[in-house]
Design an enzyme around this catalytic site. Sequence first.
Site, mmCIF file in Angstrom:
data_model
loop_
_atom_site.group_PDB
_atom_site.id
_atom_site.type_symbol
_atom_site.label_atom_id
_atom_site.label_comp_id
_atom_site.label_asym_id
_atom_site.label_seq_id
_atom_site.Cartn_x
_atom_site.Cartn_y
_atom_site.Cartn_z
ATOM 1 N N GLU B 50 -4.974 -6.070 -11.892
ATOM 2 C CA GLU B 50 -4.223 -6.977 -11.014
ATOM 3 C C GLU B 50 -5.125 -7.886 -10.178
ATOM 4 O OE1 GLU B 50 -3.595 -3.734 -11.305
ATOM 5 O OE2 GLU B 50 -1.451 -3.402 -11.624
ATOM 6 N N PHE B 112 8.587 -9.119 5.731
ATOM 7 C CA PHE B 112 8.515 -10.114 4.676
ATOM 8 C C PHE B 112 9.231 -9.696 3.405
ATOM 9 C CE2 PHE B 112 6.480 -14.122 5.319
ATOM 10 C CZ PHE B 112 5.991 -13.995 6.607
ATOM 11 N N GLN B 113 9.945 -8.599 3.493
ATOM 12 C CA GLN B 113 10.707 -8.181 2.330
ATOM 13 C C GLN B 113 12.117 -8.714 2.444
ATOM 14 O OE1 GLN B 113 10.271 -4.120 3.130
ATOM 15 N NE2 GLN B 113 8.658 -3.800 1.634
ATOM 16 N N LYS B 145 13.009 -2.734 -5.543
ATOM 17 C CA LYS B 145 13.575 -2.728 -6.890
ATOM 18 C C LYS B 145 15.088 -2.961 -6.888
ATOM 19 C CE LYS B 145 13.156 -0.280 -11.259
ATOM 20 N NZ LYS B 145 12.585 0.880 -11.972
ATOM 21 N N MET B 458 -29.152 -11.041 -5.546
ATOM 22 C CA MET B 458 -29.233 -11.490 -4.162
ATOM 23 C C MET B 458 -29.637 -10.338 -3.251
ATOM 24 S SD MET B 458 -29.222 -14.014 -2.217
ATOM 25 C CE MET B 458 -28.303 -15.482 -2.653
#
Lengths: 163, 545
Positions: B50, B112-113, B145, B458
């Site tokens: 992901e 925010f759902q 869901k 680096m």
Amino acid sequence: MIVMWAILSILVENKPGVLFKVTNLFRARNFNIDSISVGVTENPEFSRMTITTYGDEKQIQQIVKQLDKMIDTIEVKRLDEHKTVYREVVLFKIKVSKAANSMEINKLANAYGAKVHDAKKESIMVELTATPDQISAFEELVKPFGILEIARTGIAALQRTGA
Amino acid sequence: MEIMSGSKALMKALEKEGVKEVFGLPGGANLPMYDELYKSNIRHILVRHEQSAAHMADGFGRVSRKAGVCFATSGPGATNIITGLATAQADSAPMIAVTGQVPVKMIGRDAFQPREANEIPEVVKKGFYIAETGRPGAVLIDIPKDVQQNEAEMNFPDEVRIRGYHPWADADVSEIDRAIDLLLSAQRPIILAGGGVIISTAFSELQSLAEMLMIPVVTTFKGKGAFPENHALSLGPIGMHGHAEANKLMVEADCVLAIGTRFSDRSVGTFEEFEKNLKIIHMDVDPAEIGKNQTTHVAVVGDVKASLRIMVKLLIKRALKKSDDNVWLKHVNEVRDYWRQNLKIHPGEMGAAKILRKLREVLPKEAIVTTEVGQHQMWASLFFDVIQPGTFFSSTGLGTMGWGFPAAIGAKTARPDVPVVDIAGDGSFNMTENSLATSVLENLPVIVFLVNNYSLGMVAQWQRTFYDRRMIGVDQKNCPDYVKLAESYGAQGIRAQSLDELGKAIKAGLKSDVATVIDIPIDPEEDVLPFVAPGTPLKDMILPS
């Protein structure tokens, strides 16, 4: 760097998670919250948070800008303490070692306009609504008796009309 | 009003935003979404992890300037995209992540759902609005869901307002006037272009301004390519691994017009030293950036493209002619010419400067370049000139190893018509190399220009420089074999051990229908120089000896 005390009045969306986001912003920018109070406003869609914090001018300006940038904040005001009414409620539980102390604590409470609750043989609870300076002064005065516990609400503040 | 499931409403809302591709990986909690994705016209691009889906959406967003979209499931699916969200947010890249979540009754409610299916169209609209406007960024939409499955009457808004979100401020013209006065009164003015110039595509405005006033242009690393690097006024990036001439002249300047930058410590060295004897004009879309890191003399808040346009117009009105025959510009040219001719580079045939100049020579100027994070990234900054503005992208804010390759695939999705190259190091490429599967199977061929020093170069350089060569945790040996790795995915693997082979390999990559990994072994001891050590000012730049 001159460290100053700032009162921030923040109008926010009254919904879950907003308090977390605001306090998380303080954490992320490494600002300490000195006191915080939150409650719903005259419009149930909004809550008002009153947060006091310490920092130099640049830091405080920065936190105001970051708060303003948040999507859940509607309005962010930095209140001038000279043009603002600000009060905090404190509950003190004070030790009573001898009967005379009880009288003296009552007198001090009267002088500060505080209320006395739950007066018991071994302790007295005092409720004081005042500015943080007055609260500190009262605290110094009752310290010699022995302070068992303190609970503070955090400051609530509103700007004076016309100020 | 139409009755449909939350998932169907999601697809419709995405289509309404113009979304044609979604990068993702399905799981239990987002299966209803995937079932509707199956029925929709949106193309699904399957990833193998992901994090890569998030970087692809990010790369897509930076190139197309429309939010890229990625899908992931709940729990580990969602936590795997966090690095991608943080990377996009740190670099102000527009992106939307949609995650599946367990049903509402099984979770604590969160802000925010969407909690009801009928909220989905508005939530999606708001998400794109926040992601794409003002200072762009990442938005996560988490959909339980049952909310995906529930049917509701859907109303798709054409516009949304969010009362706490005001992405546009119109620049104050009087401030722009003051900025012009300050610039014109300066003896040694310089323009510092940041990533904001690229985000707002203010390329022609910047170029007009620089040419009208004949002011040299440096950039931040994120602003690399905001200004053509072959332009006579271009000095390249400043900062930790900035160009010698850029750092030298930045330090000498008495006034800077800084456009769309947050003055990161990687760019300015130390804040105190940077602003000493320097008047700063700061243009930015984000008012919170003004005065955050540097003291500003004039602030112009607003979209930098609009502000620059006004500035150019005001200058035309003043009808002023700035001669290119001034002392400062003469000095700038001398310093630049000196360092372009005299900067010592690695003597070997496969030194970083030579291989990157070879890449520039072969690659068409419209090609899009991404980088990973590490030495190769800084060598790209030093030795790969961006000719066409807005064709160079890197994870600069967060510094995410593994970003460049999936971001290149996202870029290719947005611009299939141009070649896309990921300038990579072996350490970074390891982190998301399984995106080769996506590149091959989804027919998104990109070139991985793998600068291979068999180590976390680096970190190795810092251990050589600051820790007395106590080398630990940096040796990757020759593992894996990148040619075989590429071939095992059905991609093209080529090892280039000379500049001639490298040129041929790049050409082969440009012609290829599948991804090409060019393994370029280099000297593991080569350092990136110049180097401004962390916590030191630009004037203390370490030069190659």
